[in-house]
Design an enzyme around this catalytic site. Structure first.
Site, PDB file in Angstrom:
ATOM      1  N   HIS A 221       0.733  -1.251  -0.080  1.00  0.00           N
ATOM      2  CA  HIS A 221      -0.012   0.148  -0.070  1.00  0.00           C
ATOM      3  C   HIS A 221       0.845   1.193  -0.152  1.00  0.00           C
ATOM      4  O   HIS A 221       0.589   2.094  -0.772  1.00  0.00           O
ATOM      5  CB  HIS A 221      -0.996   0.206   1.147  1.00  0.00           C
ATOM      6  CG  HIS A 221      -2.043  -0.927   1.192  1.00  0.00           C
ATOM      7  ND1 HIS A 221      -2.083  -2.236   1.785  1.00  0.00           N
ATOM      8  CD2 HIS A 221      -3.101  -1.157   0.547  1.00  0.00           C
ATOM      9  CE1 HIS A 221      -3.134  -2.867   1.525  1.00  0.00           C
ATOM     10  NE2 HIS A 221      -3.744  -2.369   0.833  1.00  0.00           N
TER      11      HIS A 221
ATOM     12  N   ASP B 253       9.957  -7.058  -4.346  1.00  0.00           N
ATOM     13  CA  ASP B 253       8.952  -7.087  -3.334  1.00  0.00           C
ATOM     14  C   ASP B 253       9.078  -8.905  -3.290  1.00  0.00           C
ATOM     15  O   ASP B 253       9.521  -9.369  -4.355  1.00  0.00           O
ATOM     16  CB  ASP B 253       7.515  -6.998  -3.790  1.00  0.00           C
ATOM     17  CG  ASP B 253       6.547  -7.000  -2.458  1.00  0.00           C
ATOM     18  OD1 ASP B 253       6.139  -6.042  -1.975  1.00  0.00           O
ATOM     19  OD2 ASP B 253       6.090  -8.143  -2.363  1.00  0.00           O
TER      20      ASP B 253
ATOM     21  N   ALA C  56      10.946   3.919   6.931  1.00  0.00           N
ATOM     22  CA  ALA C  56       9.572   4.092   7.479  1.00  0.00           C
ATOM     23  C   ALA C  56       8.578   2.966   7.779  1.00  0.00           C
ATOM     24  O   ALA C  56       7.527   2.969   8.036  1.00  0.00           O
ATOM     25  CB  ALA C  56       8.745   5.431   6.772  1.00  0.00           C
ATOM     26  N   SER C  57       9.221   1.778   8.013  1.00  0.00           N
ATOM     27  CA  SER C  57       8.697   0.755   8.210  1.00  0.00           C
ATOM     28  C   SER C  57       8.605   0.180   9.535  1.00  0.00           C
ATOM     29  O   SER C  57       7.877   0.655  10.137  1.00  0.00           O
ATOM     30  CB  SER C  57       9.021  -0.401   7.116  1.00  0.00           C
ATOM     31  OG  SER C  57      10.328  -0.932   7.491  1.00  0.00           O
TER      32      SER C  57
ATOM     33  N   ASP D 261      12.369   6.992  10.558  1.00  0.00           N
ATOM     34  CA  ASP D 261      11.124   7.480  11.324  1.00  0.00           C
ATOM     35  C   ASP D 261      10.792   6.382  12.439  1.00  0.00           C
ATOM     36  O   ASP D 261       9.871   6.623  13.264  1.00  0.00           O
ATOM     37  CB  ASP D 261       9.887   7.179  10.424  1.00  0.00           C
ATOM     38  CG  ASP D 261       8.597   7.868  10.883  1.00  0.00           C
ATOM     39  OD1 ASP D 261       8.784   8.910  11.540  1.00  0.00           O
ATOM     40  OD2 ASP D 261       7.624   7.415  10.817  1.00  0.00           O
TER      41      ASP D 261
ATOM     42  N   GLU E  70      10.951   2.249  21.000  1.00  0.00           N
ATOM     43  CA  GLU E  70      10.457   3.714  20.868  1.00  0.00           C
ATOM     44  C   GLU E  70       9.858   4.057  22.022  1.00  0.00           C
ATOM     45  O   GLU E  70       9.262   3.072  22.659  1.00  0.00           O
ATOM     46  CB  GLU E  70       9.607   3.787  19.542  1.00  0.00           C
ATOM     47  CG  GLU E  70      10.100   3.532  18.429  1.00  0.00           C
ATOM     48  CD  GLU E  70       9.091   3.504  17.167  1.00  0.00           C
ATOM     49  OE1 GLU E  70       8.025   3.937  17.398  1.00  0.00           O
ATOM     50  OE2 GLU E  70       9.638   3.231  15.953  1.00  0.00           O
TER      51      GLU E  70
ATOM     52  N   HIS F  93       8.563   8.559  14.528  1.00  0.00           N
ATOM     53  CA  HIS F  93       7.594   7.509  13.987  1.00  0.00           C
ATOM     54  C   HIS F  93       5.859   8.181  13.857  1.00  0.00           C
ATOM     55  O   HIS F  93       5.129   7.928  14.080  1.00  0.00           O
ATOM     56  CB  HIS F  93       7.021   6.506  14.979  1.00  0.00           C
ATOM     57  CG  HIS F  93       6.648   5.246  14.421  1.00  0.00           C
ATOM     58  ND1 HIS F  93       6.785   4.089  15.107  1.00  0.00           N
ATOM     59  CD2 HIS F  93       5.622   5.061  13.583  1.00  0.00           C
ATOM     60  CE1 HIS F  93       5.879   3.183  14.690  1.00  0.00           C
ATOM     61  NE2 HIS F  93       5.364   3.791  13.516  1.00  0.00           N
ATOM     62  N   ILE F  94       6.162   9.389  12.796  1.00  0.00           N
ATOM     63  CA  ILE F  94       4.984  10.266  12.503  1.00  0.00           C
ATOM     64  C   ILE F  94       4.440   9.893  11.022  1.00  0.00           C
ATOM     65  O   ILE F  94       3.923  10.623  10.270  1.00  0.00           O
ATOM     66  CB  ILE F  94       5.368  11.524  12.762  1.00  0.00           C
ATOM     67  CG1 ILE F  94       6.862  11.990  11.752  1.00  0.00           C
ATOM     68  CG2 ILE F  94       5.422  12.119  14.057  1.00  0.00           C
ATOM     69  CD1 ILE F  94       6.973  13.492  11.749  1.00  0.00           C
ATOM     70  N   GLY F  95       5.176   8.780  10.332  1.00  0.00           N
ATOM     71  CA  GLY F  95       4.957   8.632   8.955  1.00  0.00           C
ATOM     72  C   GLY F  95       3.159   8.719   8.627  1.00  0.00           C
ATOM     73  O   GLY F  95       2.733   9.138   7.718  1.00  0.00           O
ATOM     74  N   GLY F  96       2.555   8.098   9.523  1.00  0.00           N
ATOM     75  CA  GLY F  96       0.978   7.950   9.473  1.00  0.00           C
ATOM     76  C   GLY F  96       0.219   9.179  10.291  1.00  0.00           C
ATOM     77  O   GLY F  96      -0.896   9.044  10.331  1.00  0.00           O
TER      78      GLY F  96
HETATM   79  N1  LIG Z   1       6.210   5.123   9.904  1.00  0.00           N
HETATM   80  C1  LIG Z   1       4.612   4.940   9.938  1.00  0.00           C
HETATM   81  O1  LIG Z   1       4.008   5.417  10.585  1.00  0.00           O
HETATM   82  C2  LIG Z   1       4.149   3.742   9.358  1.00  0.00           C
HETATM   83  C3  LIG Z   1       2.816   3.688   8.790  1.00  0.00           C
HETATM   84  C4  LIG Z   1       2.245   2.682   8.213  1.00  0.00           C
HETATM   85  C5  LIG Z   1       3.091   1.718   8.041  1.00  0.00           C
HETATM   86  N2  LIG Z   1       4.071   1.387   8.575  1.00  0.00           N
HETATM   87  C6  LIG Z   1       5.051   0.070   8.026  1.00  0.00           C
HETATM   88  O2  LIG Z   1       5.125  -0.195   6.982  1.00  0.00           O
HETATM   89  C7  LIG Z   1       4.915  -1.448   6.527  1.00  0.00           C
HETATM   90  C8  LIG Z   1       4.385  -1.480   5.067  1.00  0.00           C
HETATM   91  O3  LIG Z   1       2.946  -0.888   5.124  1.00  0.00           O
HETATM   92  P1  LIG Z   1       2.162  -1.262   3.990  1.00  0.00           P
HETATM   93  O4  LIG Z   1       0.833  -0.484   4.151  1.00  0.00           O
HETATM   94  O5  LIG Z   1       2.773  -0.756   2.513  1.00  0.00           O
HETATM   95  O6  LIG Z   1       2.068  -3.024   4.030  1.00  0.00           O
HETATM   96  P2  LIG Z   1       1.774  -3.769   2.843  1.00  0.00           P
HETATM   97  O7  LIG Z   1       1.294  -4.953   3.776  1.00  0.00           O
HETATM   98  O8  LIG Z   1       0.671  -3.339   2.099  1.00  0.00           O
HETATM   99  O9  LIG Z   1       2.990  -4.060   1.924  1.00  0.00           O
HETATM  100  C9  LIG Z   1       4.086  -4.607   2.309  1.00  0.00           C
HETATM  101  C10 LIG Z   1       4.522  -5.145   1.206  1.00  0.00           C
HETATM  102  O10 LIG Z   1       6.038  -5.884   1.591  1.00  0.00           O
HETATM  103  C11 LIG Z   1       6.407  -6.971   0.810  1.00  0.00           C
HETATM  104  N3  LIG Z   1       7.210  -7.821   1.820  1.00  0.00           N
HETATM  105  C12 LIG Z   1       7.150  -8.531   2.713  1.00  0.00           C
HETATM  106  N4  LIG Z   1       8.319  -9.077   3.181  1.00  0.00           N
HETATM  107  C13 LIG Z   1       9.143  -8.706   2.300  1.00  0.00           C
HETATM  108  C14 LIG Z   1      10.662  -8.971   2.005  1.00  0.00           C
HETATM  109  N5  LIG Z   1      11.301  -9.641   3.118  1.00  0.00           N
HETATM  110  N6  LIG Z   1      10.998  -8.331   1.146  1.00  0.00           N
HETATM  111  C15 LIG Z   1      10.620  -7.460   0.096  1.00  0.00           C
HETATM  112  N7  LIG Z   1       9.143  -7.266   0.491  1.00  0.00           N
HETATM  113  C16 LIG Z   1       8.679  -7.827   1.266  1.00  0.00           C
HETATM  114  C17 LIG Z   1       4.915  -7.517   0.839  1.00  0.00           C
HETATM  115  O11 LIG Z   1       4.914  -8.627   0.006  1.00  0.00           O
HETATM  116  C18 LIG Z   1       3.899  -6.497   0.762  1.00  0.00           C
HETATM  117  O12 LIG Z   1       3.948  -6.223  -0.534  1.00  0.00           O
HETATM  118  C19 LIG Z   1       3.620  -1.835   7.552  1.00  0.00           C
HETATM  119  O13 LIG Z   1       3.744  -3.143   7.949  1.00  0.00           O
HETATM  120  C20 LIG Z   1       4.079  -0.948   8.827  1.00  0.00           C
HETATM  121  O14 LIG Z   1       5.129  -1.673   9.687  1.00  0.00           O
HETATM  122  C21 LIG Z   1       4.649   2.660   9.009  1.00  0.00           C
HETATM  123  O1  LIG Z   2       0.181   5.243  14.623  1.00  0.00           O
HETATM  124  C1  LIG Z   2       0.926   4.471  14.955  1.00  0.00           C
HETATM  125  O2  LIG Z   2       1.414   4.565  16.143  1.00  0.00           O
HETATM  126  C2  LIG Z   2       1.673   3.574  13.917  1.00  0.00           C
HETATM  127  C3  LIG Z   2       1.835   4.021  12.542  1.00  0.00           C
HETATM  128  C4  LIG Z   2       2.071   3.115  11.519  1.00  0.00           C
HETATM  129  O3  LIG Z   2       3.414   2.432  11.984  1.00  0.00           O
HETATM  130  C5  LIG Z   2       1.159   2.026  11.237  1.00  0.00           C
HETATM  131  O4  LIG Z   2       1.551   0.708  11.622  1.00  0.00           O
HETATM  132  O5  LIG Z   2       0.217   2.217  10.869  1.00  0.00           O
END
Ligand SMILES: NC(=O)c1ccc[n+]([C@@H]2O[C@H](COP(=O)([O-])OP(=O)(O)OC[C@H]3O[C@@H](n4cnc5c(N)ncnc54)[C@H](O)[C@@H]3O)[C@@H](O)[C@H]2O)c1
Ligand SMILES: O=C(O)CC[C@@H](O)C(=O)O
Length: 475
Positions: free
Chosen positions: A215, A235, A292-293, A318, A323, A353-356
């Site tokens: 996403h 991916d 930002a993961s 991020d 944390e 950790h403010i990505g979202g």
């Molecule tokens: N910083 C933030 O505030 C914030 C906000 C939202 C999400 N996130 C993090 O970001 C991550 C990703 O979000 P998303 O919504 O895009 O998730 P998602 O599930 O839509 O996409 C993750 C992708 O990673 C792929 N993947 C899994 N393992 C892998 C690997 N070893 N190598 C390569 N690709 C791999 C999956 O196939 C998938 O397409 C979330 O799991 C969350 O931890 C952080």
């Molecule tokens: O809002 C949060 O604390 C987490 C944000 C982000 O990492 C998520 O997983 O959606």
């Protein structure tokens, strides 16, 4: 807000309060009553279309007895929906230390968290009344999903409501890194004027390498191409690229070919230290790394070395291995021992950790997750659950006054359905759906012509089956 709850009539002299104590292990000692005035703020037709006739509210409890614990500043939109159901909502701005969490979670039927609250097996084993967890975020790595499922606790999240916010932050940071904006701004804050162009670049024509094209990754891909960047992605799944973005076969190919590398993978055993010393050495000289993961995905001491050695041109983080649970002056060596070295690096953007964390994302997440919680508590619907089979039935309507909905979460072992249907078979089963996920199965059935006096037996007979994880009877 609902007003006083109405007791279910008890024509056979069976007092609803007695039944309440037995109907659902998950609700402890609740009054058996419905809240007919409670409004469900969105259509509850499980299949999306308009209800056939007006839907019947299913609540084998006074909604005011449902205790909801919300941590980590869950958005007002979510709180309003839950309070609108008449549930008792206790909201805290931050997460709680484990001992306080254990005390609080004992009473809760519902808990809402974000990324900081660790719902481990050790915490969940104290949560005897808990039926559902709402993660008001994307990540669910902070919850022991398997333990939760095996104890009949459903977990919901918001799979994409903050994806755009993360993607936009990445775009901002890519430009800031390319132009060393963080350093220039810090210098100006300290009164120093430093007008330089050395090592500063346009992003047009540069290559962005996205690791994890879900996403967030795919949103970012579209935005980056609009700025004239070339996009490649890696991916573990084969995915169609947006626009002219192209998938590469290995992580190494991506690291070799990108000027900017951004990480958007979930926290998994396989993604721990996905980017370490070896992978950084495979990156182009002067390239930039953005994470930002989750904090576990990058070996931060290896990143610090690469920045100190001038191998990388900059980085943006991020997320961190540890944390803090609340805002304050806590980003220090006690939290992560590399912190002081990290803070001293040049051209590194550090965000908490403010990505979202945008108004748009948080209010959308509040609505989405609170909706899922209400549908689960009131109707047993598991659509969108991340650890349970997804099961839903068409609503019961006002024309079906003597119907009850049975929700039976059980071990996924042979012979259960035969036994359950022996119990249900004394009644007319109007509709039934069952599905399994791993070791847990979820059965939902609407049965007709059930007298209130028969509900206790129905419940008890299901509870007595050896396969039972949790029984709920809603009507
Ligand atoms: N910083 C933030 O505030 C914030 C906000 C939202 C999400 N996130 C993090 O970001 C991550 C990703 O979000 P998303 O919504 O895009 O998730 P998602 O599930 O839509 O996409 C993750 C992708 O990673 C792929 N993947 C899994 N393992 C892998 C690997 N070893 N190598 C390569 N690709 C791999 C999956 O196939 C998938 O397409 C979330 O799991 C969350 O931890 C952080
Ligand atoms: O809002 C949060 O604390 C987490 C944000 C982000 O990492 C998520 O997983 O959606």
């Amino acid at each position: 807000m609902p007003t006083a709850a109405r007791d279910i009539p008890s024509p056979n002299g069976f007092h609803p309060g007695d039944l309440a104590r037995t109907v659902s292990s998950s609700f402890g000692t609740l009054d058996l009553s419905t809240s007919p005035t409670a409004t469900f703020h969105s259509p509850n037709n499980s299949f999306g279309g308009p209800p056939r006739t007006s839907a019947k509210q299913l609540k084998p409890f006074a909604t005011s007895d449902i205790k909801v614990l919300l941590l980590e500043n869950v958005n007002q939109t979510g709180q309003t929906i839950l309070k609108g159901q008449g549930y008792q909502v206790e909201a805290h701005k931050s997460s709680l230390p484990e001992d306080q969490l254990i005390e609080k979670i004992r009473d809760a039927h519902v808990i809402g968290i974000r990324s900081k609250t660790k719902l481990t097996a050790n915490v969940l084993k104290h949560a005897k009344n808990l039926i559902v967890v709402g993660c008001f975020c994307i990540g669910t790595n902070q919850v022991d999903l398997k333990f939760a499922a095996e104890n009949g606790i459903a977990v919901f999240n918001s799979p994409f409501s903050n994806s755009r916010s993360v993607a936009e932050l990445m775009i901002g940071e890519i430009i800031c890194l390319a132009r060393q904006i963080g350093d220039r701004s810090n210098e100006m804050h300290q009164g120093s004027w430093s007008k330089v162009s050395n090592g500063c670049w346009e992003v047009r024509g540069k290559t962005l390498g996205i690791v994890g094209y879900g996403h967030v990754g795919s949103q970012l891909s579209v935005l980056a191409e609009a700025m004239g960047m070339k996009v490649i992605y890696y991916d573990v799944v084969n995915l169609m690229g947006m626009g002219t973005a192209g998938q590469v076969p290995t992580l190494e190919a991506l690291l070799n070919g990108a000027d900017f590398v951004t990480l958007h993978v979930p926290e998994l055993p396989e993604t721990k230290d996905l980017i370490g010393e070896k992978q950084i050495s495979q990156m182009r000289n002067g390239a930039y790394l953005l994470n930002a993961s989750r904090g576990s995905v990058v070996d931060i001491p290896a990143l610090i070395k690469a920045l100190q050695a001038g191998k990388l041109g900059g980085a943006a983080l991020d997320v961190y291995p540890n944390e803090p649970g609340a805002n304050g002056p806590t980003f220090n060596a006690e939290l992560n021992d590399f912190t002081e070295d990290l803070r001293k690096c040049k051209n590194i953007l550090l965000t908490p950790h403010i990505g979202g964390s945008t108004e748009e994302a948080q209010s959308a997440i509040g609505v989405e997750v609170a909706d899922a919680l209400v549908k689960y508590v009131n109707y047993g619907t598991t659509i969108g659950a991340v650890n349970m089979p997804e099961v839903s039935l068409r609503n019961l309507t006002q024309d079906e006054p003597n119907h009850v909905r049975v929700v039976y979460i059980h071990k996924n072992v042979p012979g259960v359905l035969r036994k359950v249907n022996e119990v249900l078979g004394d009644h007319n089963v109007d509709k039934q759906m069952t599905d399994s996920r791993g070791e847990v199965a979820y059965l939902m059935a609407d049965i007709s012509n059930v007298n209130t006096s028969e509900i206790k037996n129905l419940y008890q007979n299901l509870e007595d089956l050896g396969s039972r994880i949790r029984t709920r009877v809603l009507y």
